[in-house]
Design an enzyme around this catalytic site. Structure first.
Site, PDB file in Angstrom:
ATOM      1  CG  HIS A  31      -0.205  -0.167   2.472  1.00  0.00           C
ATOM      2  ND1 HIS A  31       0.745   0.551   2.955  1.00  0.00           N
ATOM      3  CD2 HIS A  31      -0.331  -1.212   3.260  1.00  0.00           C
ATOM      4  CE1 HIS A  31       1.265   0.071   4.502  1.00  0.00           C
ATOM      5  NE2 HIS A  31       0.558  -1.043   4.318  1.00  0.00           N
ATOM      6  CG  HIS A  34       4.226  -1.674   2.190  1.00  0.00           C
ATOM      7  ND1 HIS A  34       2.840  -2.310   2.209  1.00  0.00           N
ATOM      8  CD2 HIS A  34       4.587  -2.330   3.192  1.00  0.00           C
ATOM      9  CE1 HIS A  34       2.643  -3.062   3.070  1.00  0.00           C
ATOM     10  NE2 HIS A  34       3.945  -3.130   3.695  1.00  0.00           N
ATOM     11  NE  ARG A 184      -2.702  -8.527  10.881  1.00  0.00           N
ATOM     12  CZ  ARG A 184      -1.402  -8.479  11.189  1.00  0.00           C
ATOM     13  NH1 ARG A 184      -0.938  -7.363  10.907  1.00  0.00           N
ATOM     14  NH2 ARG A 184      -0.416  -9.339  11.478  1.00  0.00           N
TER      15      ARG A 184
HETATM   16  P1  AMP Z   1       4.825  -5.014   6.345  1.00  0.00           P
HETATM   17  O1  AMP Z   1       4.589  -5.719   5.301  1.00  0.00           O
HETATM   18  O2  AMP Z   1       3.403  -4.905   7.371  1.00  0.00           O
HETATM   19  O3  AMP Z   1       5.477  -6.141   7.189  1.00  0.00           O
HETATM   20  O4  AMP Z   1       5.381  -3.757   6.635  1.00  0.00           O
HETATM   21  C1  AMP Z   1       6.721  -3.428   5.934  1.00  0.00           C
HETATM   22  C2  AMP Z   1       7.208  -2.232   6.304  1.00  0.00           C
HETATM   23  O5  AMP Z   1       6.266  -1.162   6.043  1.00  0.00           O
HETATM   24  C3  AMP Z   1       7.689  -2.120   7.871  1.00  0.00           C
HETATM   25  O6  AMP Z   1       8.640  -1.374   7.966  1.00  0.00           O
HETATM   26  C4  AMP Z   1       6.112  -1.379   8.192  1.00  0.00           C
HETATM   27  O7  AMP Z   1       6.627  -0.320   9.464  1.00  0.00           O
HETATM   28  C5  AMP Z   1       6.069  -0.335   7.006  1.00  0.00           C
HETATM   29  N1  AMP Z   1       4.582   0.205   6.985  1.00  0.00           N
HETATM   30  C6  AMP Z   1       3.640  -0.575   7.203  1.00  0.00           C
HETATM   31  N2  AMP Z   1       2.516   0.527   7.195  1.00  0.00           N
HETATM   32  C7  AMP Z   1       3.223   1.516   6.957  1.00  0.00           C
HETATM   33  C8  AMP Z   1       2.455   2.861   7.232  1.00  0.00           C
HETATM   34  N3  AMP Z   1       1.305   3.294   7.295  1.00  0.00           N
HETATM   35  N4  AMP Z   1       3.459   4.063   6.886  1.00  0.00           N
HETATM   36  C9  AMP Z   1       4.766   3.851   6.948  1.00  0.00           C
HETATM   37  N5  AMP Z   1       5.291   2.601   6.957  1.00  0.00           N
HETATM   38  C10 AMP Z   1       4.514   1.521   7.026  1.00  0.00           C
END
Ligand code: AMP
Length: 266
Positions: A31, A34, A184
């Protein structure tokens, strides 16, 4: 853009790379949050590597893992458009040839906040992040402040184990109504989505932690915790969406809470 699902092929490629390598590890279902990390990496490094790996060892709830959204084709398109150079798609057997016999465990902060409600979660996170950092050997690795406890634990791990990488924290990207973007969020139903905006609004309010928890409860959330520490208010809630509960986490700077209080005082 190279798509690599074979770690030997990656290692061979890594040997040929010189200059800065930026790395953004994710679990996919990309999203704008990322995308923000990827844009920074592309702007700040010669090469950007994205990994997409739904890491089972960090899920303490099997239903949460089974329901986690997967949008690989779309993710690859987003990565291409953002100028990502390499996408790594490792499998469980690549990353866990030891079948999770070796683990990176932290014994204090990882047991608090989210860790208190998700036993083993941060051990899974730290273990997979160490494996990925050792494999990718980035000069810079990008993590979001949305998962602030995770970011802090990863920083501490890299310092503790003398890992030669700069950990770059990136601001939380939000929806117009303030909800932090998260993979999510796609699991929220319409009523749950509408309610979710109140989560960060209450975290930002000038109420104390206990009162915020009470208001969240009154608004229909199941509250895991609301806790202020070191200048930040952290929260986690579950949103009931019919047959499932969706977990949201967020954190705001207390400075912003004080600003909101001053604004409402006129
Ligand atoms: P995930 O795929 O949820 O493991 O997230 C991968 C990376 O994206 C992690 O470093 C998260 O902290 C970051 N991330 C997820 N959501 C956000 C957001 N809304 N804003 C900034 N970074 C994010």
């Amino acid at each position: 853009m190279k798509i690599i699902d074979n770690l030997d092929a990656w290692r061979r490629l890594r040997q040929q790379l010189s200059g800065t390598v930026g790395f953004v590890p994710t679990m996919g279902a990309l999203h704008r949050g990322h995308a923000h990390l990827l844009e920074r990496s592309v702007a700040e490094n010669a090469i950007t590597v994205l990994s997409i790996y739904l890491n089972p060892t960090q899920f303490n709830n099997p239903d949460d893992l089974a329901r986690y959204p997967c949008t690989l084709e779309q993710d690859l398109q987003v990565a291409r458009e953002l100028g990502v150079d390499v996408v790594l798609l490792p499998g469980y057997d690549d990353l866990y040839a030891d079948d999770y016999r070796f683990r990176v465990e932290e014994h204090q902060f990882s047991r608090e906040l989210c860790g208190a409600h998700r036993p083993g979660h941060f051990t899974g996170v730290l273990t997979v992040v160490m494996k990925l950092l050792n494999l990718v050997r980035p000069t810079h690795a990008y993590f979001g402040e949305k998962d602030f406890q995770q970011l802090q634990l990863i920083r501490d791990m890299c310092e503790t184990f003398f890992m030669d990488v700069e950990i770059v924290g990136c601001a939380t990207v939000r929806e117009p109504d303030g909800l932090a973007l998260s993979s999510r969020n796609a699991l929220l139903d319409a009523a749950g989505r509408a309610r979710s905006a109140q989560f960060q609004r209450l975290l930002r309010s000038d109420l104390d932690d206990a009162a915020v928890a009470r208001e969240l409860d009154r608004a229909g959330f199941v509250v895991d915790y609301v806790e202020t520490r070191e200048g930040r208010r952290f929260g986690a809630v579950l949103v009931d969406c019919g047959d499932r509960q969706v977990r949201l986490i967020d954190n705001v700077l207390v400075e912003q809470v004080l600003q909101a209080a001053m604004a409402s005082a006129g």
